[in-house]
Write an enzyme that holds these catalytic residues in place. Structure first.
Site, PDB file in Angstrom:
ATOM      1  N   ALA A 185       0.751   4.864  11.587  1.00 57.03           N
ATOM      2  CA  ALA A 185      -0.321   4.411  10.697  1.00 57.03           C
ATOM      3  C   ALA A 185      -1.466   5.415  10.673  1.00 57.03           C
ATOM      4  CB  ALA A 185      -0.824   3.046  11.148  1.00 57.03           C
ATOM      5  N   ARG A 232       1.972   7.043   1.826  1.00 56.35           N
ATOM      6  CA  ARG A 232       2.069   7.766   0.561  1.00 56.35           C
ATOM      7  C   ARG A 232       3.127   8.868   0.628  1.00 56.35           C
ATOM      8  NH1 ARG A 232      -2.834  10.145   0.132  1.00 56.35           N
ATOM      9  NH2 ARG A 232      -2.128  12.293   0.423  1.00 56.35           N
ATOM     10  N   GLY A 268      -1.556  24.776   9.944  1.00 55.49           N
ATOM     11  CA  GLY A 268      -2.360  25.600  10.837  1.00 55.49           C
ATOM     12  C   GLY A 268      -2.828  24.907  12.101  1.00 55.49           C
ATOM     13  N   SER A 312       0.110   7.682  15.540  1.00 56.14           N
ATOM     14  CA  SER A 312      -0.859   7.070  14.624  1.00 56.14           C
ATOM     15  C   SER A 312      -2.189   7.815  14.648  1.00 56.14           C
ATOM     16  CB  SER A 312      -1.091   5.607  15.022  1.00 56.14           C
ATOM     17  OG  SER A 312       0.078   4.844  14.859  1.00 56.14           O
ATOM     18  N   ASN A 350      -3.808  14.320  22.838  1.00 55.59           N
ATOM     19  CA  ASN A 350      -4.168  14.006  24.216  1.00 55.59           C
ATOM     20  C   ASN A 350      -5.481  13.223  24.215  1.00 55.59           C
ATOM     21  OD1 ASN A 350      -5.455  14.405  26.931  1.00 55.59           O
ATOM     22  ND2 ASN A 350      -3.569  15.568  27.311  1.00 55.59           N
ATOM     23  N   GLU A 370       0.817  -1.218   0.000  1.00 55.90           N
ATOM     24  CA  GLU A 370       0.000   0.000   0.000  1.00 55.90           C
ATOM     25  C   GLU A 370       0.849   1.266   0.000  1.00 55.90           C
ATOM     26  OE1 GLU A 370      -3.219   0.094  -0.537  1.00 55.90           O
ATOM     27  OE2 GLU A 370      -3.095  -2.073  -0.718  1.00 55.90           O
ATOM     28  N   ARG A 425       1.474  14.268  19.259  1.00 56.67           N
ATOM     29  CA  ARG A 425       0.488  13.303  19.725  1.00 56.67           C
ATOM     30  C   ARG A 425      -0.821  14.030  20.039  1.00 56.67           C
ATOM     31  NH1 ARG A 425       2.870  12.235  25.903  1.00 56.67           N
ATOM     32  NH2 ARG A 425       1.975  14.150  26.824  1.00 56.67           N
ATOM     33  N   GLU A 457       5.043   2.319   3.987  1.00 52.70           N
ATOM     34  CA  GLU A 457       3.722   1.704   3.892  1.00 52.70           C
ATOM     35  C   GLU A 457       2.638   2.761   3.689  1.00 52.70           C
ATOM     36  OE1 GLU A 457       3.277  -2.004   6.456  1.00 52.70           O
ATOM     37  OE2 GLU A 457       4.685  -0.816   7.653  1.00 52.70           O
TER      38      GLU A 457
END
Length: 345
Positions: free
Chosen positions: A265, A224, A288, A281, A320, A206, A318, A222
Site C-alpha cells: 500500500a 495504479r 536512481g 508499503s 530500514n 481505487e 524495504r 488496488e
C-alpha cells in the site's frame, strides 16, 4: 490479397461536421482469413493500405452475401445483420499493416484489439494515438463533440432532462465497449479502453488501469497501472500504490511487474520488477534510488542504484526503520494469493 493485419466492422458517432468521435467494434479480428478480407475489400472498393471506409445501408445485403460465401466468422455475419437497423454511421476498418493509427476508427480498432485480449500491451503500434483521438464529452447520451456540448445541454434542459457528463477525455471507459470474461471491476470509470485485463483480475474501487497496460491475471489491483505497464500473473498491487509509466517521467524504460509480486500500500516503482518481488508499503523505488544490498544474513554486500536490480527475481525492497536506508535482500517468502479472494467466477 496480401495478408491483412486486422479488420473490424463497427458502428460509431460523428459530430455535425461528419468527423468521427468514437467507434464500437463488436467483433474485431486479428489476422483475418484472406477469404474474409477479400470479400470485404471487393464489396467496399478497398484498394490497399490502412483504410477506414464508411458502409452505406444499401451495401449491407451484398456485403453479408459475399462474407457468407467466403465462410466468414458467424459473429461477423451476426453483426452485419444487426447493423441493418442502425441509425448510426457504420464503418469498416481494414489494416494491411501494423502502422500507427491515422484516423479515429483505426485508433479505436487498435484499442479494441488490446481490450479483447487479441494482443497484449506493446503488441500493436499505437504511435501518434493522442494526436488522432479528439477530446470528447462522454455523456449518458453517448459521445458529444465539445463544441456541440452547450447546445446539447440546452436541448436537454428544455426537454426537462439533464445531459449527464461523466468525463471529458480522449479515451472512454473500457466497460462501455468490452467486458472481458472472468474479471471484476468495482469502479468501471477507472479502466480505460485499451486496457488488457487477463482472466482472474480484480480491479478494486481505487484501482486504475490505463490504455496499453494491464494484467496477466489473476491478481488484485488496488493501485495504479500506468500506461505501458504490464503486471504478471499472481501479482497484487496494494491500495494507493503506483507504477511509473513512460508517460509519467519514466523515460524509455518499459516498467513491468513480474509474476507473483506484491507492491505494498502507498508504495511505487520506477523500475521493472522480476518475478516474486516485494516492495514494502510506503516505499517508492525509482531508478536512481540508492539501495543497500544485503546477503541472506542481513550483512551489507554493496550499495547499488535500483536500476542495477531491475528485472531480477526474488527481491524484497524495504526501508530500514532505524536509519531510513533503502535495503534489498532475497525475498524468501513468495507471495501466495488468497484463492477465495481472487475467484472471479
Amino acid at each position: 490479397m496480401t495478408a491483412m493485419y486486422s479488420l473490424g466492422l463497427g458502428v460509431g458517432t460523428r459530430n455535425q461536421k461528419g468527423e468521427w468521435l468514437e467507434v464500437f467494434f463488436p467483433h474485431p479480428l486479428l489476422a483475418p482469413a484472406s477469404e474474409t478480407a477479400s470479400a470485404i475489400a471487393a464489396a467496399l472498393g478497398y484498394n490497399g493500405g490502412n483504410q477506414a471506409i464508411e458502409i452505406q445501408q444499401a451495401q449491407l445485403p451484398g456485403l453479408h452475401e459475399q462474407l457468407e460465401q467466403a465462410g466468414a466468422p458467424a459473429e461477423l455475419l451476426q453483426s452485419l445483420s444487426q447493423f441493418r437497423s442502425s441509425k448510426r454511421p457504420l464503418v469498416a476498418v481494414l489494416l494491411e499493416s501494423d502502422a500507427g493509427p491515422a484516423s479515429v476508427p483505426e485508433a479505436y480498432l487498435k484499442l479494441h484489439l488490446i481490450s479483447h485480449r487479441l494482443v497484449k500491451p506493446h503488441g500493436t503500434n499505437i504511435d501518434g494515438i493522442f494526436g488522432v483521438l479528439p477530446n470528447v464529452a462522454w455523456t449518458n447520451q453517448g459521445a458529444v463533440d465539445l463544441q456541440e456540448l452547450p447546445e446539447r445541454q440546452l436541448q436537454a434542459r428544455l426537454a426537462g432532462e439533464v445531459l449527464e457528463v461523466a468525463c471529458v477525455d480522449k479515451f472512454p471507459k473500457m466497460s462501455n465497449y468490452v467486458v472481458p470474461a472472468g474479471v471484476r471491476i468495482a469502479h468501471t470509470a477507472r479502466v480505460r479502453l485499451g486496457a488488457y485485463l487477463g482472466e482472474g483480475t480484480t480491479i478494486m474501487h481505487e484501482g486504475f488501469v490505463n490504455f496499453n497496460a494491464g494484467t496477466e491475471g489473476p491478481g488484485m489491483i488496488e493501485g495504479r497501472i500506468s500506461a505501458g505497464v504490464m503486471v504478471g500473473a499472481g501479482s497484487d498491487l496494494g491500495g494507493g500504490c503506483s507504477t511509473m509509466g513512460t508517460l509519467s517521467g519514466g523515460g524509455n524504460i518499459v516498467i513491468s511487474v513480474g509474476d507473483g509480486c506484491l507492491i505494498g500500500a502507498n508504495a511505487g516503482i520506477g523500475i521493472p520488477l522480476g518475478d516474486r518481488c516485494t516492495v514494502e508499503s510506503g516505499l517508492y523505488v525509482t531508478a536512481g534510488t540508492k539501495v543497500a544490498v544485503l546477503d541472506d544474513q542481513g550483512n551489507l554486500v554493496e550499495y547499488a542504484k535500483a536500476r542495477d536490480l531491475a528485472g531480477k527475481p526474488d527481491l524484497l525492497f524495504r526501508r530500514n526503520s532505524v536509519n531510513g536506508a533503502v535495503e534489498c535482500l532475497t525475498n524468501k517468502s513468495a507471495v501466495e494469493l488468497n484463492e477465495a479472494l481472487h475467484a472471479n467466477n
